[in-house]
Design a protein around this motif. Sequence first.
Motif, short mmCIF file in Angstrom:
data_model
loop_
_atom_site.label_atom_id
_atom_site.label_comp_id
_atom_site.label_asym_id
_atom_site.label_seq_id
_atom_site.Cartn_x
_atom_site.Cartn_y
_atom_site.Cartn_z
N ALA A 101 -34.34 -34.37 -6.27
CA ALA A 101 -33.96 -33.75 -7.54
C ALA A 101 -32.49 -34.01 -7.86
CB ALA A 101 -34.24 -32.25 -7.51
N ILE A 102 -31.62 -33.93 -6.86
CA ILE A 102 -30.18 -34.21 -7.06
C ILE A 102 -29.99 -35.64 -7.52
CG2 ILE A 102 -28.04 -34.63 -5.75
CD1 ILE A 102 -28.12 -31.77 -6.32
N GLU A 128 -31.20 -26.43 -11.01
CA GLU A 128 -32.58 -26.92 -10.90
C GLU A 128 -32.83 -27.61 -9.56
OE1 GLU A 128 -32.93 -29.32 -14.40
OE2 GLU A 128 -32.96 -27.58 -15.73
N CYS A 129 -31.75 -27.91 -8.83
CA CYS A 129 -31.85 -28.65 -7.56
C CYS A 129 -31.64 -27.79 -6.34
CB CYS A 129 -30.82 -29.78 -7.55
SG CYS A 129 -30.99 -30.94 -8.92
N THR A 130 -31.08 -26.59 -6.52
CA THR A 130 -30.81 -25.70 -5.40
C THR A 130 -30.74 -24.26 -5.88
OG1 THR A 130 -29.32 -25.15 -3.57
CG2 THR A 130 -28.30 -25.98 -5.58
N LYS A 155 -28.21 -28.32 -14.51
CA LYS A 155 -28.94 -29.31 -13.72
C LYS A 155 -28.84 -29.00 -12.23
CE LYS A 155 -27.45 -33.27 -16.00
NZ LYS A 155 -27.27 -34.73 -16.02
N LEU A 156 -27.66 -28.60 -11.79
CA LEU A 156 -27.47 -28.26 -10.38
C LEU A 156 -28.40 -27.11 -9.97
CD1 LEU A 156 -25.91 -28.63 -7.71
CD2 LEU A 156 -24.27 -26.95 -8.59
N PHE A 200 -30.64 -28.22 -0.54
CA PHE A 200 -30.88 -28.72 -1.88
C PHE A 200 -31.97 -29.78 -1.81
CE2 PHE A 200 -27.37 -31.23 -0.13
CZ PHE A 200 -27.79 -32.53 -0.36
N ASP A 201 -32.60 -30.01 -2.94
CA ASP A 201 -33.64 -31.03 -3.03
C ASP A 201 -32.96 -32.37 -3.28
OD1 ASP A 201 -35.61 -32.83 -3.87
OD2 ASP A 201 -36.74 -31.31 -4.96
N ASN A 248 -32.08 -37.65 -8.97
CA ASN A 248 -32.60 -37.84 -10.33
C ASN A 248 -31.76 -37.14 -11.38
OD1 ASN A 248 -34.73 -39.44 -9.40
ND2 ASN A 248 -36.08 -37.69 -9.13
N ALA A 249 -31.35 -35.92 -11.11
CA ALA A 249 -30.59 -35.14 -12.10
C ALA A 249 -29.24 -35.77 -12.42
CB ALA A 249 -30.39 -33.71 -11.60
N HIS A 274 -26.45 -22.05 -5.52
CA HIS A 274 -25.30 -22.39 -6.36
C HIS A 274 -24.37 -21.21 -6.52
CE1 HIS A 274 -27.49 -20.17 -9.35
NE2 HIS A 274 -28.55 -20.91 -9.06
#
Length: 172
Positions: A125-126, A61-63, A58-59, A121-122, A128-129, A66
Amino acid sequence: MNFIELAKERYSLRSFDGRKVEQEKLDLILKAGQLAPTAVNYQPQRILVIESDEALVKLKECTSCHFNAPMALLVCADKDEAWKRTYDGKVHADIDASIVATHMMLQATELGLGTTWVGHFDPIAIVNAFNIPSNFEPVCIFPIGYPGKDAKPNPNHLKRKDLSQTVSYNHF
């Protein structure tokens, strides 16, 4: 090691070797954050430990930052619990979270671990995730782990402006 040596040794790690961080070391890092000063000692920091394979996916998908670390800390601040400056209403949530994050970053270094401060990072998205409450502000992500074999500081890491360029006395 003394504080100045510790501060010099710490660098933004972007190459991790994949070993898991021991719980005892994570506990010390989190303790360092707990002991960090915050405005009026309100302690608005909220730390999410991201360590499961599912959470790490999930992380990612947000940045893009990583760095395939085996773990990350998402440092947030509760805007409702943070001190507000009476003169202009400035909420100190992000400041308090940054102080906490810095303490954790330095503790990780002392333990032989590496981190890097990720602000890229978004935030939507963070939120929500990880189902972050609306009153929590995501401040930074810390990928954390052991340095990889090819890890080294950026060549510019120790380049610092002279104090005369950054410090003034009594007026600017």
